[in-house]
Each structure stands twice: as structure tokens, then as C-alpha cells.
Design a protein around this motif. Structure first.
Motif, PDB file in Angstrom:
ATOM      1  N   ASN A 111      -7.008  -4.866   8.692  1.00  8.39           N
ATOM      2  CA  ASN A 111      -7.291  -3.705   9.133  1.00  8.39           C
ATOM      3  C   ASN A 111      -6.579  -2.585   9.410  1.00  8.39           C
ATOM      4  O   ASN A 111      -6.990  -1.588  10.074  1.00  8.39           O
ATOM      5  N   SER A 121      -8.153   0.635   7.883  1.00  7.45           N
ATOM      6  CA  SER A 121      -9.388   1.249   8.728  1.00  7.45           C
ATOM      7  C   SER A 121      -9.034   1.989  10.041  1.00  7.45           C
ATOM      8  O   SER A 121      -9.737   2.793  10.452  1.00  7.45           O
ATOM      9  N   ARG A 122      -7.820   1.826  10.639  1.00  6.71           N
ATOM     10  CA  ARG A 122      -7.354   2.388  11.928  1.00  6.71           C
ATOM     11  C   ARG A 122      -6.614   3.688  11.512  1.00  6.71           C
ATOM     12  O   ARG A 122      -6.436   4.302  12.367  1.00  6.71           O
ATOM     13  N   TRP A 152      -9.242   9.349   8.813  1.00  5.48           N
ATOM     14  CA  TRP A 152      -9.572   9.617   7.406  1.00  5.48           C
ATOM     15  C   TRP A 152      -8.610  11.011   7.032  1.00  5.48           C
ATOM     16  O   TRP A 152      -8.493  10.933   5.997  1.00  5.48           O
TER      17      TRP A 152
END
Length: 140
Positions: free
Chosen positions: A85, A88-89, A92
Motif C-alpha cells: 500500500n 496508494s498513500r 497523486w
């Protein structure tokens, strides 16, 4: 050479013992099943019945009491979950900026190249490998 039945039995024993050890709790349950599947699907992997037996004993000991085995397993699951993960942290905007910088700097190498990138888990992986060698386990 291991028969397909031996592989299936080993997989099931490891899965049952592992799920009992993590007490069927999320996200450890999914991390454990992903690692187990990846280990059995690895074409370069080897099958050693003695190592599987030792690993099942280790997982059963982790399930029985909250001792050293339980803490080791808990930390292994946590590190694998964090690694999965990690992307994903990252916001963006930071990911887009990194991609743009990589595209701009494809032709040149030198000062901008990060030597440490990709080596952050090297010590951890060596420690797990040494634990496996000394105890005759097959943890990932």
C-alpha cells in the motif's frame, strides 16, 4: 520430486495454521493468503517438506500464545501490507511530478539518480532469509 497432492496438502496446512495465527484478522489475513499464493506460484520456488513442517509448527506456536513467534508473524504481515500500500498513500500530485521528472531525465544519468531507491528493504529481506536458514522455515 513433490507430487501435486503433496503441494496441495502443504498449501492447506500452511493456510490453516497461518489463518489461526493471525486470528483471521484483516489485513493480515489477505496479506498472508497473497504471500502464500505467490510462494506456491513461483516457478523458481523449491519445495522442502521439512521446511513446510517447521513453518507449520512456527505458525501453530504463534497461534497458541502471544510470544516471540506471534510478534514476528505480526511484523512480517505488517511490513508486507505496508509495502503493498506504499504507492496508494502517496498523493497523486507527487506521483505525477515524479513521472514527469523521470520522463524529462530519461536520457541523462548522473547526479539526479537516486542510489538508495529500491534498497530500503534490503536489510529486512536479509534478516528474514537468515531467520529462515537458521530455523529451517519458509517465511516470506
Amino acid at each position: 520430486m513433490a507430487t501435486p497432492q503433496d503441494l496441495v496438502q502443504a498449501y492447506r496446512k500452511l493456510l490453516r495454521a497461518g489463518l489461526r495465527a493471525v486470528q483471521f484478522a484483516q489485513p493480515s489475513r489477505t496479506t498472508l493468503t497473497r504471500q502464500l499464493r505467490a510462494g506456491f506460484r513461483d516457478p523458481r520456488g523449491t519445495f522442502d517438506l521439512q521446511r513446510v513442517r517447521h513453518t507449520v509448527w512456527f505458525l501453530n506456536a504463534a497461534a497458541q500464545q502471544r510470544g516471540l513467534e506471534h510478534r514476528i508473524l505480526k511484523n512480517l504481515c505488517r511490513v508486507h501490507w505496508e509495502r503493498e500500500n506504499e504507492a496508494s498513500r502517496t498523493p497523486w500530485r507527487v506521483r505525477v511530478r515524479r513521472m514527469e521528472m523521470e520522463e524529462q531525465g530519461k536520457g541523462r544519468k548522473g547526479k539526479d539518480e537516486d542510489v538508495i531507491k529500491g534498497t530500503q528493504y534490503e536489510h529486512y529481506e536479509r534478516t528474514v532469509a537468515m531467520l529462515n536458514d537458521t530455523m529451517g522455515l519458509c517465511l516470506r
